[in-house]
Write an enzyme that holds these catalytic residues in place. Sequence first.
Site: not given
Length: 276
Positions: A262, A2-3, A58
């Site tokens: 990442r 979730p961003e 966030k």
Amino acid sequence: MPELPEVETVRNTLKNYIIGRRIDDLITPYPDIIKAKLSQFRNCILGQRFNDILRFGKYLIFVLDDYSLISHLRMEGKYFIRSSMDEITKHEHIIFKLDNDVFLSYHDVRKFGTMELVNIGQEFQVKSLKSIGKEVNDPNLDSQEIYKMIVKSNRAIKTVLLDQKIVSGLGNIYVDETLFRARINPEEVANKLNFQEVKNILKSAKSVIDKAILLGGTTIRTYQSSLGVDGRFQNELAVHTKENEPCLVCNDTIKKTKVGGRGTYFCPTCQKRKII
DNA sequence: ATCTATGCCTGGTGGC
DNA sequence: TGCCACCAGGCATAGA
């Protein structure tokens, strides 16, 4: 993961169910989510009402009568509204029983999420929010100010954009999408960028985030649509998760690499490195 | 002051 | 099929 858009969707959805409700009980199968002594947390929270839900970057902020509950979903945190708790499933860790016999249940497969209780008004005194940058879709974001911070860094631009102290709200998905739209290579060293490029990046970030909010966020790892996270932005993704697929702009093949540890997707043609 | 490495976690995946 | 090593990743913290 979730961003900002996903958290905003959760906020808007949950509002309809919990605003005005009192917390009558707390069930904590895995209390480590809570960053405080459980007994203290419990004593404080029982009897409090949910008066509002805010969001910064966030972070979700549940505004109670005397406290704010700061909740971060990290990788896989989700909230469910349940009408019964006869069976508590494997990944439900913190459960709030409300005064209408409905349950607000926090579900988190990886247990990375956190909850923290602070006195109301003290939200920005906690370490994580104290140093957080302005939200990436803030209409008053000062691109000069961000540019000054960005060009001080030797890190890859992607790494800088993921740093919530610079701007807040972007995560791995939306950073990739932002840099594609701005035609900037994710490995580009931040201090090699000029003001116009930074401005373009911020403009792209805002349009990506605004659109994602409109579409209810992105759902990539789907188990089933959980409350508030069944978005439609995944249909708008241009590069993220598109390894070996053709670029929508130039037809070159989307590549996957690692930047700052990442997984990173980009188009080698549209997002060329600047000549050093 | 800046930046990098590590730990927190579990489910999914690929190799044997 | 089963076992296992390894990977994913946001953020705090320790260390360089």
